[in-house]
Design an enzyme around this catalytic site. Sequence first.
Site, mmCIF file in Angstrom:
data_model
loop_
_atom_site.group_PDB
_atom_site.id
_atom_site.type_symbol
_atom_site.label_atom_id
_atom_site.label_comp_id
_atom_site.label_asym_id
_atom_site.label_seq_id
_atom_site.Cartn_x
_atom_site.Cartn_y
_atom_site.Cartn_z
ATOM 1 N N GLU A 130 42.253 8.080 44.011
ATOM 2 C CA GLU A 130 43.097 7.915 42.824
ATOM 3 C C GLU A 130 42.554 8.854 41.753
ATOM 4 O O GLU A 130 41.430 9.368 41.886
ATOM 5 C CB GLU A 130 43.051 6.460 42.345
ATOM 6 N N SER A 135 35.017 10.313 44.649
ATOM 7 C CA SER A 135 33.815 10.008 45.441
ATOM 8 C C SER A 135 33.539 8.511 45.443
ATOM 9 O O SER A 135 33.119 7.941 46.454
ATOM 10 C CB SER A 135 32.604 10.755 44.854
ATOM 11 N N TRP A 159 45.653 13.237 45.499
ATOM 12 C CA TRP A 159 45.152 14.146 46.532
ATOM 13 C C TRP A 159 45.639 13.764 47.926
ATOM 14 O O TRP A 159 44.872 13.810 48.882
ATOM 15 C CB TRP A 159 43.612 14.181 46.526
ATOM 16 N N GLY A 248 37.872 11.307 60.661
ATOM 17 C CA GLY A 248 38.531 12.353 59.878
ATOM 18 C C GLY A 248 37.587 13.510 59.597
ATOM 19 O O GLY A 248 37.995 14.672 59.638
ATOM 20 N N GLU A 369 37.855 14.681 52.038
ATOM 21 C CA GLU A 369 37.281 13.702 52.980
ATOM 22 C C GLU A 369 35.785 13.509 52.711
ATOM 23 O O GLU A 369 34.978 13.320 53.615
ATOM 24 C CB GLU A 369 37.616 14.048 54.431
ATOM 25 N N GLY A 370 35.437 13.577 51.433
ATOM 26 C CA GLY A 370 34.053 13.402 50.986
ATOM 27 C C GLY A 370 33.425 14.749 50.700
ATOM 28 O O GLY A 370 33.376 15.625 51.582
ATOM 29 N N THR A 371 32.954 14.934 49.457
ATOM 30 C CA THR A 371 32.295 16.201 49.081
ATOM 31 C C THR A 371 30.995 16.369 49.885
ATOM 32 O O THR A 371 30.503 15.414 50.504
ATOM 33 C CB THR A 371 31.917 16.168 47.586
HETATM 34 N N1 CAA Z 1 31.870 2.512 58.791
HETATM 35 C C1 CAA Z 1 32.033 1.170 58.666
HETATM 36 N N2 CAA Z 1 31.821 0.504 57.506
HETATM 37 C C2 CAA Z 1 31.408 1.228 56.433
HETATM 38 C C3 CAA Z 1 31.212 2.625 56.497
HETATM 39 C C4 CAA Z 1 31.463 3.271 57.745
HETATM 40 N N3 CAA Z 1 31.308 4.604 57.881
HETATM 41 N N4 CAA Z 1 30.830 3.063 55.283
HETATM 42 C C5 CAA Z 1 30.760 1.985 54.477
HETATM 43 N N5 CAA Z 1 31.113 0.880 55.189
HETATM 44 C C6 CAA Z 1 31.136 -0.516 54.718
HETATM 45 C C7 CAA Z 1 29.747 -0.968 54.290
HETATM 46 O O1 CAA Z 1 29.007 -1.441 55.391
HETATM 47 C C8 CAA Z 1 30.083 -2.070 53.312
HETATM 48 O O2 CAA Z 1 30.456 -3.223 54.060
HETATM 49 P P1 CAA Z 1 29.975 -4.698 53.635
HETATM 50 O O3 CAA Z 1 30.887 -5.132 52.558
HETATM 51 O O4 CAA Z 1 30.121 -5.475 54.886
HETATM 52 O O5 CAA Z 1 28.544 -4.561 53.179
HETATM 53 C C9 CAA Z 1 31.352 -1.562 52.628
HETATM 54 O O6 CAA Z 1 31.933 -0.598 53.534
HETATM 55 C C10 CAA Z 1 31.077 -0.872 51.321
HETATM 56 O O7 CAA Z 1 30.201 0.203 51.608
HETATM 57 P P2 CAA Z 1 29.226 0.826 50.547
HETATM 58 O O8 CAA Z 1 28.519 -0.278 49.819
HETATM 59 O O9 CAA Z 1 28.390 1.854 51.234
HETATM 60 O O10 CAA Z 1 30.275 1.490 49.554
HETATM 61 P P3 CAA Z 1 30.050 2.456 48.330
HETATM 62 O O11 CAA Z 1 30.982 2.057 47.257
HETATM 63 O O12 CAA Z 1 28.604 2.593 48.036
HETATM 64 O O13 CAA Z 1 30.647 3.870 48.888
HETATM 65 C C11 CAA Z 1 30.631 6.007 49.947
HETATM 66 C C12 CAA Z 1 30.166 4.550 49.962
HETATM 67 C C13 CAA Z 1 30.025 6.612 51.205
HETATM 68 C C14 CAA Z 1 30.132 6.757 48.729
HETATM 69 C C15 CAA Z 1 32.183 6.050 50.010
HETATM 70 O O14 CAA Z 1 32.757 5.598 48.789
HETATM 71 C C16 CAA Z 1 32.728 7.413 50.343
HETATM 72 O O15 CAA Z 1 32.750 7.823 51.488
HETATM 73 N N6 CAA Z 1 33.227 8.152 49.304
HETATM 74 C C17 CAA Z 1 33.983 9.369 49.538
HETATM 75 C C18 CAA Z 1 35.445 9.034 49.718
HETATM 76 C C19 CAA Z 1 36.194 10.042 50.516
HETATM 77 O O16 CAA Z 1 35.705 10.594 51.506
HETATM 78 N N7 CAA Z 1 37.424 10.260 50.117
HETATM 79 C C20 CAA Z 1 38.286 11.160 50.792
HETATM 80 C C21 CAA Z 1 39.696 10.661 50.744
HETATM 81 S S1 CAA Z 1 40.841 11.359 51.894
HETATM 82 C C22 CAA Z 1 41.116 12.949 51.378
HETATM 83 O O17 CAA Z 1 40.211 13.655 51.129
HETATM 84 C C23 CAA Z 1 42.477 13.524 51.242
HETATM 85 C C24 CAA Z 1 43.137 13.883 52.513
HETATM 86 O O18 CAA Z 1 44.272 13.457 52.716
HETATM 87 C C25 CAA Z 1 42.500 14.831 53.451
#
Ligand code: CAA
Length: 387
Positions: A130, A135, A159, A248, A369-371
Site C-alpha cells: 500500500e 517493506s 505497486w 515469487g 518482491e522485497g528490496t
Molecule cells: N513463510 C511462512 N511464514 C512467514 C514467513 C515465510 N517466509 N515470513 C514471515 N512469516 C510469518 C512469521 O512466522 C510470523 O508468524 P507468527 O504470527 O506465527 O509468528 C508472521 O509471518 C509475521 O512475520 P514477521 O514477524 O517476521 O513479520 P514482520 O512484520 O517482521 O515482516 C518482513 C517480515 C520479512 C519484513 C516482511 O514484511 C517482508 O517480506 N516485507 C517485504 C514485503 C514484500 O516483499 N513486498 C512485495 C510485494 S509484491 C510486489 O513487489 C509487487 C509485484 O506485484 C511484483
Amino acid sequence: MSWALTPLTEEQREIQRVAREFAEREIAPHSAQWDRDQYFEPALVRQLGDLGFLGMMIPEVYDGLGLDTLTYLVALEEIATVDASVAVMLSVHNSLPTQMILKWGSDKQKECFLKPMARGELLGAFALSEPEAGSDAAALRTQAVRDGNDWILNGTKAWVSSGTKGEVILAMARTDTPDDRRGARGISAFIVTPDLPGFSVGKKEDKMGLRASPTVQLHFSDMRVPGDRLLGQIGSGFIYAMQSLDNGRLGIAAQAVGIAEAALRAAAAYAAERKQFGKPIKEFQAIQFRLADMATRVASSRALLHAAATAKDRGERITQFSSMAKLQASEAAMWVTTQAIQIFGGYGYVTDYPVERLFRDAKVTELYEGTSEIQRIVIAREMYSHT
Ligand code: CAA
C-alpha cells in the site's frame, strides 16, 4: 553462453527451447517499441496460455502443466532474456495468485479461478503493498468488515504488477478490528475481481524500466466481496503472502538472471565487432576482464537459483535460499548491465542498442518482491530461526 549449471533433463531442455523460440519470434521484434509506448500486449496472455506457460506449476488435474519449479524458472529466464516486462507478468501469475489458490483455495475457488488461470483465460495479480506499507507489509491498512455473508473492503493497494489487466487479484486486507489489532495475524487474503462493485483502477505508474508491464494502484471503495472469496483461514493472509513470496522471489531471480544474460551476450557481441585503435575491443584485456567478471556473476546467480529451485522441489523450506537467490541475481543484474553500458560506451547510453533498457529493467529487481535490504533481513533472521 547460457550453459546450464544443473544438468537439465530432456523435458526441461525442450520447454527451454519452446520458451526461447516463442520469445524470439513473438516478443523480440516488439520489445523496444512496447517499452517506448508503455504498451502491454494482451494477445500474449492467450498465446502464453496456449503454450501452458500460465499454468506451469499447476497440476494437470487443474488444467496446468504440472511442471517442477526448476523447469518453470528455466523457461522464465528465457522469456526475461528477451523481455523483462513479459517475464514479470509470467512470474507474478505463476508464483503468487495461482499458487495461493492451489494451496489454500476451496474446491469451488479452484474450479472458478485456478483452472481458467492455468489455461491463460484469466490473468492473476497480487496486491499486498500500500502507499504507506511497502517493506513493512504487515502495516497495511485496507480494512475488510463483515456484512452478512459478504465482506466490505475499503483501502488502496499500490505497486500492483499487471494491475490494469489482472482479472484475479489476490488482495490482502485487515480483518481484525480497531479495538483488537492483531498485527500480521489480523490480515486475511481475498480473491478480488474487477467486476466487484466499488473496485477501480487508480494511478498508473510512469516507471524508469519495465515500462511494458502496467503497475497501478487499486482502489477499493465500499467494495462488496462475497464471503466465498475469502481465501483459507481468517487471519492467515499475511502468512500466505510471505510463503508465496518465497516462491515469487525465485521468479524475480530468474528474471534478473535473464536480464543479465542478455546484457552479457550483447556486450560480448559488440566487443567482437567494435574496433578502436585498429583492433576489435575484445582484444583489450580491460574488456576481457570485464566480460569475464560479468560471465562469472551470471553463472553464479544461475547456480544459486537452480540450487534453490531444486531444494524447493525436494520439499525443503526455502525462505533463506530464495532471498539469497533474489539478492544475488538482482545485484548481479544491476552490476552486469552497468558494465555492458561501459563496454558499449556512448552507444550504450542511447536507445539504438538494447543495453540501456536492460539497465533500466534490472533496477526494479532490487526493489520489488522485497528490496535487497529486506532480503538481507530475511537471510540474517533465518540463520537464527532454527537454532
Ligand atoms: N513463510 C511462512 N511464514 C512467514 C514467513 C515465510 N517466509 N515470513 C514471515 N512469516 C510469518 C512469521 O512466522 C510470523 O508468524 P507468527 O504470527 O506465527 O509468528 C508472521 O509471518 C509475521 O512475520 P514477521 O514477524 O517476521 O513479520 P514482520 O512484520 O517482521 O515482516 C518482513 C517480515 C520479512 C519484513 C516482511 O514484511 C517482508 O517480506 N516485507 C517485504 C514485503 C514484500 O516483499 N513486498 C512485495 C510485494 S509484491 C510486489 O513487489 C509487487 C509485484 O506485484 C511484483
